[in-house]
Design a protein around this motif. Structure first.
Motif, PDB file in Angstrom:
ATOM      1  N   GLU A 129       0.820  -1.095  -0.124  1.00  0.00           N
ATOM      2  CA  GLU A 129      -0.068  -0.100   0.150  1.00  0.00           C
ATOM      3  C   GLU A 129       0.848   1.238   0.265  1.00  0.00           C
ATOM      4  O   GLU A 129       0.645   2.154  -0.758  1.00  0.00           O
ATOM      5  CB  GLU A 129      -0.899   0.062   1.147  1.00  0.00           C
ATOM      6  N   TRP A 130       1.791   1.157   0.837  1.00  0.00           N
ATOM      7  CA  TRP A 130       2.644   2.361   0.838  1.00  0.00           C
ATOM      8  C   TRP A 130       3.396   2.807  -0.537  1.00  0.00           C
ATOM      9  O   TRP A 130       3.859   3.753  -0.939  1.00  0.00           O
ATOM     10  CB  TRP A 130       3.901   2.156   2.207  1.00  0.00           C
ATOM     11  N   VAL A 131       4.052   1.506  -0.893  1.00  0.00           N
ATOM     12  CA  VAL A 131       4.594   1.767  -2.297  1.00  0.00           C
ATOM     13  C   VAL A 131       4.027   2.246  -3.193  1.00  0.00           C
ATOM     14  O   VAL A 131       4.149   3.027  -4.133  1.00  0.00           O
ATOM     15  CB  VAL A 131       5.507   0.173  -2.652  1.00  0.00           C
ATOM     16  N   LEU A 132       2.765   1.574  -3.607  1.00  0.00           N
ATOM     17  CA  LEU A 132       1.760   2.075  -4.612  1.00  0.00           C
ATOM     18  C   LEU A 132       1.310   3.378  -4.308  1.00  0.00           C
ATOM     19  O   LEU A 132       0.988   4.084  -5.320  1.00  0.00           O
ATOM     20  CB  LEU A 132       0.425   0.925  -4.675  1.00  0.00           C
ATOM     21  N   LYS A 133       1.148   3.756  -3.073  1.00  0.00           N
ATOM     22  CA  LYS A 133       0.866   5.183  -2.842  1.00  0.00           C
ATOM     23  C   LYS A 133       1.833   6.247  -3.466  1.00  0.00           C
ATOM     24  O   LYS A 133       1.315   7.056  -3.903  1.00  0.00           O
ATOM     25  CB  LYS A 133       0.500   5.462  -1.462  1.00  0.00           C
ATOM     26  N   ASN A 134       3.029   6.063  -3.093  1.00  0.00           N
ATOM     27  CA  ASN A 134       4.166   6.874  -3.477  1.00  0.00           C
ATOM     28  C   ASN A 134       4.282   6.656  -4.866  1.00  0.00           C
ATOM     29  O   ASN A 134       4.778   7.591  -5.767  1.00  0.00           O
ATOM     30  CB  ASN A 134       5.521   6.305  -2.872  1.00  0.00           C
ATOM     31  N   VAL A 135       3.925   5.583  -5.707  1.00  0.00           N
ATOM     32  CA  VAL A 135       4.261   5.367  -6.823  1.00  0.00           C
ATOM     33  C   VAL A 135       3.188   6.532  -7.603  1.00  0.00           C
ATOM     34  O   VAL A 135       3.353   6.921  -8.789  1.00  0.00           O
ATOM     35  CB  VAL A 135       4.100   3.847  -7.529  1.00  0.00           C
ATOM     36  N   ALA A 136       1.893   6.345  -7.476  1.00  0.00           N
ATOM     37  CA  ALA A 136       0.717   6.990  -7.814  1.00  0.00           C
ATOM     38  C   ALA A 136       1.369   8.491  -7.492  1.00  0.00           C
ATOM     39  O   ALA A 136       0.765   9.164  -8.560  1.00  0.00           O
ATOM     40  CB  ALA A 136      -0.389   6.516  -6.973  1.00  0.00           C
ATOM     41  N   ILE A 137       1.546   8.871  -6.467  1.00  0.00           N
ATOM     42  CA  ILE A 137       1.912  10.305  -6.358  1.00  0.00           C
ATOM     43  C   ILE A 137       3.129  10.946  -7.313  1.00  0.00           C
ATOM     44  O   ILE A 137       2.960  11.653  -7.965  1.00  0.00           O
ATOM     45  CB  ILE A 137       2.222  10.480  -4.721  1.00  0.00           C
ATOM     46  N   LYS A 138       4.273   9.735  -7.450  1.00  0.00           N
ATOM     47  CA  LYS A 138       4.930  10.306  -8.470  1.00  0.00           C
ATOM     48  C   LYS A 138       4.463  10.201  -9.899  1.00  0.00           C
ATOM     49  O   LYS A 138       5.070  11.166 -10.655  1.00  0.00           O
ATOM     50  CB  LYS A 138       6.189   9.265  -8.478  1.00  0.00           C
ATOM     51  N   LEU A 139       3.695   9.429 -10.307  1.00  0.00           N
ATOM     52  CA  LEU A 139       2.962   9.536 -11.451  1.00  0.00           C
ATOM     53  C   LEU A 139       2.020  10.414 -11.717  1.00  0.00           C
ATOM     54  O   LEU A 139       1.650  10.728 -12.858  1.00  0.00           O
ATOM     55  CB  LEU A 139       2.526   7.957 -11.916  1.00  0.00           C
ATOM     56  N   GLY A 140       1.547  11.072 -10.587  1.00  0.00           N
ATOM     57  CA  GLY A 140       0.151  11.889 -10.687  1.00  0.00           C
ATOM     58  C   GLY A 140      -0.846  11.225 -11.010  1.00  0.00           C
ATOM     59  O   GLY A 140      -1.901  11.827 -11.557  1.00  0.00           O
ATOM     60  N   LYS A 141      -0.944  10.050 -10.481  1.00  0.00           N
ATOM     61  CA  LYS A 141      -2.250   9.290 -10.691  1.00  0.00           C
ATOM     62  C   LYS A 141      -3.080   9.240  -9.473  1.00  0.00           C
ATOM     63  O   LYS A 141      -2.768   8.635  -8.355  1.00  0.00           O
ATOM     64  CB  LYS A 141      -1.765   7.861 -11.180  1.00  0.00           C
ATOM     65  N   PRO A 172      -4.783   8.336  -4.074  1.00  0.00           N
ATOM     66  CA  PRO A 172      -3.951   7.883  -5.186  1.00  0.00           C
ATOM     67  C   PRO A 172      -4.573   6.748  -5.677  1.00  0.00           C
ATOM     68  O   PRO A 172      -5.612   6.141  -5.093  1.00  0.00           O
ATOM     69  CB  PRO A 172      -2.818   7.197  -4.130  1.00  0.00           C
ATOM     70  N   ASP A 173      -4.283   6.457  -7.041  1.00  0.00           N
ATOM     71  CA  ASP A 173      -5.036   5.524  -7.922  1.00  0.00           C
ATOM     72  C   ASP A 173      -4.100   4.312  -7.757  1.00  0.00           C
ATOM     73  O   ASP A 173      -3.207   4.175  -8.444  1.00  0.00           O
ATOM     74  CB  ASP A 173      -5.252   5.929  -9.363  1.00  0.00           C
ATOM     75  N   TYR A 174      -4.494   3.367  -6.819  1.00  0.00           N
ATOM     76  CA  TYR A 174      -3.670   2.291  -6.582  1.00  0.00           C
ATOM     77  C   TYR A 174      -3.433   1.362  -7.820  1.00  0.00           C
ATOM     78  O   TYR A 174      -2.576   0.684  -7.978  1.00  0.00           O
ATOM     79  CB  TYR A 174      -4.155   1.396  -5.285  1.00  0.00           C
ATOM     80  N   ALA A 175      -4.556   1.123  -8.410  1.00  0.00           N
ATOM     81  CA  ALA A 175      -4.769   0.332  -9.669  1.00  0.00           C
ATOM     82  C   ALA A 175      -3.947   0.647 -10.773  1.00  0.00           C
ATOM     83  O   ALA A 175      -2.950  -0.113 -11.467  1.00  0.00           O
ATOM     84  CB  ALA A 175      -6.185   0.141 -10.145  1.00  0.00           C
ATOM     85  N   MET A 176      -3.734   1.926 -11.088  1.00  0.00           N
ATOM     86  CA  MET A 176      -3.093   2.712 -12.269  1.00  0.00           C
ATOM     87  C   MET A 176      -1.544   2.305 -11.441  1.00  0.00           C
ATOM     88  O   MET A 176      -0.642   2.121 -12.373  1.00  0.00           O
ATOM     89  CB  MET A 176      -3.325   4.035 -12.101  1.00  0.00           C
ATOM     90  N   ALA A 177      -1.167   2.456 -10.357  1.00  0.00           N
ATOM     91  CA  ALA A 177       0.197   2.497  -9.767  1.00  0.00           C
ATOM     92  C   ALA A 177       0.724   0.961  -9.911  1.00  0.00           C
ATOM     93  O   ALA A 177       1.777   0.863 -10.241  1.00  0.00           O
ATOM     94  CB  ALA A 177       0.283   2.932  -8.379  1.00  0.00           C
TER      95      ALA A 177
END
Length: 323
Positions: free
Chosen positions: A262-274, A292-297
């Protein structure tokens, strides 16, 4: 699976050799027992995405193939990516012979790496076997089999580029199910005159374990939504951390490695702007909250892994014993 195998078996009388294609990163079900005693060549594709520095002999040890040919194993490909002090030549040869893997070639069909070795090896296998009713036929026909999305059609197109200097004849794609049926013959070589039969990927209806299923899913053997992208991303994160592969931290500019998906996908989504708007029911009514869009991340995490941006990975490292 039954329908696909039945169609393949009915076409066996038309072929001289079977090329079985696997993803070099993880083990797949073997087809040889189901496809008779035709000469058999095992191609481990996508070698550029697999960590073969130490695990290649273990990969070979795990995948058991029986072959009647008495020709020596092509061990040169095994040695290329091994440190000189890791395995002696004698040890490797003994390992190959012990498991019956006498005909194995590692390939990267995207860059045509080692593809030129396939036709000579196929001809060698055919010459060492009986062709029965095809003995008088001047042309050769080869069947390409394997589970979905391991690069069977890409292999055919690569062979055409190498030997005919022409474009692709088989449809390819980054997801399973591109090839729907056993196709007509596709010429891949002029001298000798050789045709290949592309076949749809066939997957066993029952996978031996959940972990094996997740590994096959990570390699794109099944459609992502059938397994769950966030579930696959969680297993991928677990695998990368367990094997000490932390390139994802640098790729996504994370503060540190973490086991919490959850933490990793949250930060990935924030970085990607998703992000996405979610309605939250409160005591004063519905409130729109940006999350954050966890599915897109998760989708981007999987895509990055499959493209090799997270480094070379051997998914079977833990379960494949040493020779």
């Amino acid at each position: 699976m039954a329908k696909g195998l039945k169609k393949m078996q009915s076409s066996l009388k038309l072929v001289d050799c079977v090329i079985e294609v696997h993803d070099a990163r993880c083990r797949n079900p073997l087809f040889q027992e189901l496809l008779g005693l035709k000469p058999h060549l095992l191609v481990l594709n996508k070698m550029d995405l697999a960590d073969l520095t130490e695990q290649q002999p273990y990969m070979i040890e795990h995948m058991k193939v029986t072959e009647s040919s008495e020709k020596p194993a092509p061990v040169s490909l095994v040695l290329k990516r091994l440190p000189s002090d890791l395995r002696s030549l004698r040890k490797i040869v003994q390992c190959l012979e012990k498991k019956g893997l006498k005909n194995v070639i590692f390939t990267n069909c995207v860059k045509d790496e080692n593809v030129k070795k396939i036709i000579p090896k196929v001809m060698e296998l055919i010459r060492c076997s009986y062709r029965y009713h095809r003995a008088e036929n001047p042309e050769y026909c080869i069947m390409v089999v394997g589970v979905p999305n391991v690069g069977k059609s890409s292999l055919i197109n690569s062979l055409r580029r190498q030997h005919l200097k022409t474009g692709k004849a088989a449809r390819v794609g980054g997801e399973p199910g591109i090839t729907r049926a056993v196709t007509t013959r596709i010429q891949v070589c002029e001298r000798p005159l050789m045709f290949l039969l592309d076949t749809p990927g066939v997957l066993a209806p029952r996978i031996e374990s959940v972990e094996t299923g997740l590994k096959l899913a990570l390699c794109g053997t099944v459609l992502d939504h059938l397994v769950g992208e966030e579930t696959m991303a969680d297993y991928l994160l677990y695998t990368l951390n367990r094997h000490g592969l932390f390139r994802y931290v640098q790729h996504y500019a994370l503060a540190n490695a973490c086991d919490q998906i959850e933490w990793v996908l949250k930060n990935v989504a924030i970085k990607l702007g998703k992000t996405r708007k979610v309605k939250v029911l409160t005591g004063t009514g519905d409130v729109n909250v940006i999350q954050p869009d966890y599915a897109m991340a998760a989708r981007d995490f999987l895509r990055t892994f499959r493209s090799g941006l997270l480094g070379q990975v051997m998914l079977d490292r833990d379960i494949i014993p040493a020779c």
